[in-house]
Design a protein around this motif. Structure first.
Motif, mmCIF file in Angstrom:
data_model
loop_
_atom_site.group_PDB
_atom_site.id
_atom_site.type_symbol
_atom_site.label_atom_id
_atom_site.label_comp_id
_atom_site.label_asym_id
_atom_site.label_seq_id
_atom_site.Cartn_x
_atom_site.Cartn_y
_atom_site.Cartn_z
ATOM 1 N N LEU A 50 0.827 -1.214 0.000
ATOM 2 C CA LEU A 50 0.000 0.000 0.000
ATOM 3 C C LEU A 50 0.860 1.262 0.000
ATOM 4 O O LEU A 50 0.543 2.240 -0.676
ATOM 5 C CB LEU A 50 -0.943 -0.009 1.201
ATOM 6 C CG LEU A 50 -2.037 -1.082 1.172
ATOM 7 C CD1 LEU A 50 -2.785 -1.132 2.484
ATOM 8 C CD2 LEU A 50 -2.987 -0.848 0.012
ATOM 9 N N ALA A 51 1.956 1.248 0.750
ATOM 10 C CA ALA A 51 2.846 2.410 0.778
ATOM 11 C C ALA A 51 3.551 2.590 -0.560
ATOM 12 O O ALA A 51 3.774 3.725 -1.010
ATOM 13 C CB ALA A 51 3.871 2.261 1.896
ATOM 14 N N GLY A 52 3.894 1.491 -1.224
ATOM 15 C CA GLY A 52 4.492 1.576 -2.559
ATOM 16 C C GLY A 52 3.531 2.156 -3.569
ATOM 17 O O GLY A 52 3.917 2.950 -4.436
ATOM 18 N N ASN A 53 2.257 1.774 -3.455
ATOM 19 C CA ASN A 53 1.243 2.355 -4.339
ATOM 20 C C ASN A 53 1.089 3.848 -4.088
ATOM 21 O O ASN A 53 0.946 4.638 -5.026
ATOM 22 C CB ASN A 53 -0.109 1.656 -4.145
ATOM 23 C CG ASN A 53 -0.080 0.215 -4.605
ATOM 24 O OD1 ASN A 53 0.795 -0.184 -5.351
ATOM 25 N ND2 ASN A 53 -1.018 -0.573 -4.131
ATOM 26 N N ALA A 54 1.123 4.249 -2.804
ATOM 27 C CA ALA A 54 1.001 5.673 -2.465
ATOM 28 C C ALA A 54 2.188 6.462 -2.994
ATOM 29 O O ALA A 54 2.030 7.581 -3.499
ATOM 30 C CB ALA A 54 0.881 5.851 -0.953
ATOM 31 N N SER A 55 3.388 5.879 -2.906
ATOM 32 C CA SER A 55 4.569 6.596 -3.417
ATOM 33 C C SER A 55 4.531 6.682 -4.938
ATOM 34 O O SER A 55 4.936 7.693 -5.516
ATOM 35 C CB SER A 55 5.851 5.905 -2.943
ATOM 36 O OG SER A 55 5.959 4.630 -3.525
ATOM 37 N N ARG A 56 4.024 5.642 -5.613
ATOM 38 C CA ARG A 56 3.911 5.673 -7.062
ATOM 39 C C ARG A 56 2.873 6.703 -7.504
ATOM 40 O O ARG A 56 3.055 7.379 -8.516
ATOM 41 C CB ARG A 56 3.536 4.292 -7.595
ATOM 42 C CG ARG A 56 3.780 4.177 -9.078
ATOM 43 C CD ARG A 56 3.442 2.841 -9.709
ATOM 44 N NE ARG A 56 3.594 1.688 -8.885
ATOM 45 C CZ ARG A 56 2.567 0.949 -8.426
ATOM 46 N NH1 ARG A 56 1.332 1.270 -8.695
ATOM 47 N NH2 ARG A 56 2.790 -0.117 -7.683
ATOM 48 N N ASP A 57 1.790 6.847 -6.718
ATOM 49 C CA ASP A 57 0.780 7.851 -7.043
ATOM 50 C C ASP A 57 1.342 9.258 -6.977
ATOM 51 O O ASP A 57 0.916 10.143 -7.712
ATOM 52 C CB ASP A 57 -0.414 7.733 -6.089
ATOM 53 C CG ASP A 57 -1.192 6.441 -6.315
ATOM 54 O OD1 ASP A 57 -0.989 5.817 -7.380
ATOM 55 O OD2 ASP A 57 -1.980 6.069 -5.426
ATOM 56 N N LYS A 97 4.419 9.947 -7.672
ATOM 57 C CA LYS A 97 5.560 9.955 -8.594
ATOM 58 C C LYS A 97 6.907 9.969 -7.874
ATOM 59 O O LYS A 97 7.839 10.665 -8.262
ATOM 60 C CB LYS A 97 5.467 11.137 -9.563
ATOM 61 C CG LYS A 97 4.242 11.047 -10.443
ATOM 62 C CD LYS A 97 4.087 12.260 -11.315
ATOM 63 C CE LYS A 97 2.828 12.124 -12.149
ATOM 64 N NZ LYS A 97 2.038 13.317 -12.195
ATOM 65 N N LYS A 98 7.006 9.189 -6.798
ATOM 66 C CA LYS A 98 8.254 9.037 -6.047
ATOM 67 C C LYS A 98 8.660 7.569 -6.082
ATOM 68 O O LYS A 98 7.820 6.678 -6.203
ATOM 69 C CB LYS A 98 8.081 9.475 -4.588
ATOM 70 C CG LYS A 98 7.546 10.868 -4.411
ATOM 71 C CD LYS A 98 8.593 11.903 -4.700
ATOM 72 C CE LYS A 98 8.039 13.290 -4.401
ATOM 73 N NZ LYS A 98 8.864 14.336 -4.923
ATOM 74 N N LYS A 99 9.963 7.329 -5.960
ATOM 75 C CA LYS A 99 10.460 5.957 -5.984
ATOM 76 C C LYS A 99 10.779 5.431 -4.594
ATOM 77 O O LYS A 99 10.967 4.233 -4.416
ATOM 78 C CB LYS A 99 11.723 5.874 -6.852
ATOM 79 C CG LYS A 99 11.449 6.077 -8.325
ATOM 80 C CD LYS A 99 12.686 5.850 -9.141
ATOM 81 C CE LYS A 99 12.385 5.998 -10.624
ATOM 82 N NZ LYS A 99 13.584 5.781 -11.452
ATOM 83 N N ARG A 100 10.835 6.299 -3.628
ATOM 84 C CA ARG A 100 11.221 5.910 -2.277
ATOM 85 C C ARG A 100 10.018 5.961 -1.338
ATOM 86 O O ARG A 100 9.251 6.912 -1.349
ATOM 87 C CB ARG A 100 12.310 6.864 -1.774
ATOM 88 C CG ARG A 100 12.865 6.495 -0.426
ATOM 89 C CD ARG A 100 14.051 7.356 -0.099
ATOM 90 N NE ARG A 100 15.141 7.107 -1.023
ATOM 91 C CZ ARG A 100 16.192 7.890 -1.191
ATOM 92 N NH1 ARG A 100 16.285 9.024 -0.515
ATOM 93 N NH2 ARG A 100 17.135 7.575 -2.037
ATOM 94 N N ILE A 101 9.873 4.923 -0.521
ATOM 95 C CA ILE A 101 8.794 4.899 0.475
ATOM 96 C C ILE A 101 9.278 5.650 1.715
ATOM 97 O O ILE A 101 10.285 5.278 2.314
ATOM 98 C CB ILE A 101 8.414 3.453 0.840
ATOM 99 C CG1 ILE A 101 7.824 2.744 -0.367
ATOM 100 C CG2 ILE A 101 7.429 3.431 1.994
ATOM 101 C CD1 ILE A 101 7.517 1.287 -0.144
ATOM 102 N N THR A 102 8.576 6.701 2.073
ATOM 103 C CA THR A 102 8.913 7.508 3.238
ATOM 104 C C THR A 102 7.860 7.282 4.327
ATOM 105 O O THR A 102 6.808 6.690 4.063
ATOM 106 C CB THR A 102 8.955 9.004 2.865
ATOM 107 O OG1 THR A 102 7.662 9.395 2.393
ATOM 108 C CG2 THR A 102 9.987 9.273 1.768
ATOM 109 N N PRO A 103 8.111 7.753 5.541
ATOM 110 C CA PRO A 103 7.094 7.634 6.592
ATOM 111 C C PRO A 103 5.762 8.283 6.217
ATOM 112 O O PRO A 103 4.699 7.826 6.633
ATOM 113 C CB PRO A 103 7.729 8.347 7.787
ATOM 114 C CG PRO A 103 9.181 8.205 7.571
ATOM 115 C CD PRO A 103 9.379 8.245 6.089
ATOM 116 N N ARG A 104 5.802 9.312 5.402
ATOM 117 C CA ARG A 104 4.579 9.964 4.945
ATOM 118 C C ARG A 104 3.695 8.997 4.148
ATOM 119 O O ARG A 104 2.474 8.940 4.340
ATOM 120 C CB ARG A 104 4.945 11.184 4.087
ATOM 121 C CG ARG A 104 3.776 11.880 3.434
ATOM 122 C CD ARG A 104 2.877 12.510 4.446
ATOM 123 N NE ARG A 104 1.732 13.165 3.832
ATOM 124 C CZ ARG A 104 0.622 13.454 4.470
ATOM 125 N NH1 ARG A 104 0.495 13.156 5.735
ATOM 126 N NH2 ARG A 104 -0.365 14.049 3.864
#
Length: 144
Positions: free
Chosen positions: A80-87, A89-96
């Motif tokens: 889910l966090a990877g999907n949020a980062s892709r939405d 347009k980021k490649k890194r999963i952050t705490p946000r």
């Protein structure tokens, strides 16, 4: 200057020039994680359950089950966090992105309702009362 007769502690070659196996190159074995088809360590989970003094006795299936549940939860949150980062347009999963993933998922939000993630922020939410009303500006503001 250097003594060439010293043996290397982690792999490499021994005194006679033969290759030695260190912990870094360990591939074989038939540990409980491998038998259960898990990535999470079953042995370490068993050790932590025993050292945590949750019970005087721990069955052999308990750490396998707990490791499987923890692995599933981590995989779900990371997906889910990877999907949020892709939405975004980021490649890194952050705490946000972890916070956004958890708070937008109903079941994870309920499970982790009492958890605060450092540097996670909050969900974007503006209450309708605070937004300006469109339309009749003169009479609408006086009626409220």
């Amino acid at each position: 200057f250097f003594d060439h007769q010293m043996s290397t502690p982690k792999g490499g070659k021994d005194k006679k020039g033969a290759k030695t196996a260190g912990k870094k190159g360990k591939t074989g074995g038939s540990g409980r994680s491998k038998k259960a088809g898990l990535t999470f360590p079953v042995g370490r989970t068993a050790t932590l359950i025993k050292s945590g003094r949750y019970s005087s006795r721990v069955g052999k299936g308990a750490p396998v089950y707990l490791a499987a549940v923890l692995e599933y939860l981590c995989a779900e949150m990371l997906e889910l966090a990877g999907n949020a980062s892709r939405d975004n347009k980021k490649k890194r999963i952050t705490p946000r992105f972890l916070t956004l993933a958890i708070r937008n998922d109903e079941e994870l939000n309920k499970l982790l309702s009492g958890v605060t993630i450092a540097s996670g922020g909050v969900l974007p939410n503006i209450q309708q009362v605070l937004l300006k009303k469109k339309g009749k500006s003169g009479s609408a503001s006086q009626e409220v």
